[in-house]
Scaffold this active site. Structure first.
Site, PDB file in Angstrom:
ATOM      1  N   HIS A  70       0.846  -1.203   0.000  1.00 12.01           N
ATOM      2  CA  HIS A  70       0.000   0.000   0.000  1.00 12.01           C
ATOM      3  C   HIS A  70       0.875   1.244   0.000  1.00 12.01           C
ATOM      4  O   HIS A  70       1.970   1.256   0.547  1.00 12.01           O
ATOM      5  CB  HIS A  70      -0.981  -0.009   1.176  1.00 12.01           C
ATOM      6  N   ASP A  82       6.084   2.099   6.671  1.00  7.92           N
ATOM      7  CA  ASP A  82       4.738   1.562   6.453  1.00  7.92           C
ATOM      8  C   ASP A  82       3.977   2.466   5.493  1.00  7.92           C
ATOM      9  O   ASP A  82       3.319   3.395   5.924  1.00  7.92           O
ATOM     10  CB  ASP A  82       4.032   1.446   7.797  1.00  7.92           C
ATOM     11  N   GLU A 115      -5.182   1.520   2.985  1.00  9.12           N
ATOM     12  CA  GLU A 115      -4.920   0.347   3.820  1.00  9.12           C
ATOM     13  C   GLU A 115      -5.193   0.677   5.282  1.00  9.12           C
ATOM     14  O   GLU A 115      -5.795  -0.115   6.006  1.00  9.12           O
ATOM     15  CB  GLU A 115      -3.472  -0.116   3.626  1.00  9.12           C
ATOM     16  N   GLU A 141       4.535  -5.638   3.517  1.00 11.62           N
ATOM     17  CA  GLU A 141       3.998  -4.758   4.540  1.00 11.62           C
ATOM     18  C   GLU A 141       5.056  -4.552   5.610  1.00 11.62           C
ATOM     19  O   GLU A 141       5.987  -5.338   5.729  1.00 11.62           O
ATOM     20  CB  GLU A 141       2.743  -5.404   5.126  1.00 11.62           C
TER      21      GLU A 141
END
Length: 174
Positions: A70, A82, A115, A141
């Protein structure tokens, strides 16, 4: 792709990130598609998402390897770990696909939106025609902001894949 600060879903910065990812894919020789759709994610969270999809055909038809990450971040952080780390992995895999020749099976690179709001972008991809051809998903991820990379989640029936992972990685950890 760095240097943008936070880029949460729905923000102008997320749109800039999406544009930069698509530009990188075009530079590599892909024709990225932007999937825009209304989707409902976990816990009923819903919204319009913008996923980026790039496909590389294999030497043979068959189940698709779906590699995904994402591109959105939370409001409180720039999303470097992230999940721009996952975006970077996908772009490098896409480059390797171009330079290394075709794989036996087709590969799809999916960069999802929203996400952090409940996997809404991933839910949106479930209605895409390519989703029907997926045989294996590798989701890149982040878990935390430092330390070694771990294989942190798998599903039933993946014992052979876990043995392959252990054989291919110099210091496997999960």
């Amino acid at each position: 792709l760095g240097g943008m600060g936070t880029h949460p879903a729905g923000s102008p910065e997320a749109e800039q990130m999406r544009t930069r990812i698509a530009e990188q894919l075009r530079l590599l020789g892909y024709e990225p598609e932007e999937q825009t759709r209304f989707a409902v994610g976990k816990n009923g969270v819903a919204g319009t998402v913008h996923n980026i999809i790039a496909r590389r055909n294999g030497r043979e038809p068959g189940p698709v390897l779906l590699c995904m990450a994402h591109y959105d971040s939370v409001w409180a952080g720039p999303g470097v770990s992230d999940d721009l780390s996952g975006v970077g992995v996908l772009l490098e895999l896409a480059r390797m696909q171009i330079e290394g020749g075709r794989t036996r099976q087709p590969v799809v690179f999916l960069f999802t939106d929203a996400e952090g709001q409940g996997l809404v972008g991933a839910a949106g991809f479930l209605d895409h025609p390519l989703c029907q051809d997926v045989g294996l998903v590798l989701n890149f991820e982040a878990r935390g902001a430092s330390g070694v990379a771990y294989m942190f989640e798998t599903g039933r029936g993946n014992a052979d894949l876990m043995r392959m992972y252990a054989d291919c990685v110099s210091h496997p950890s999960a």
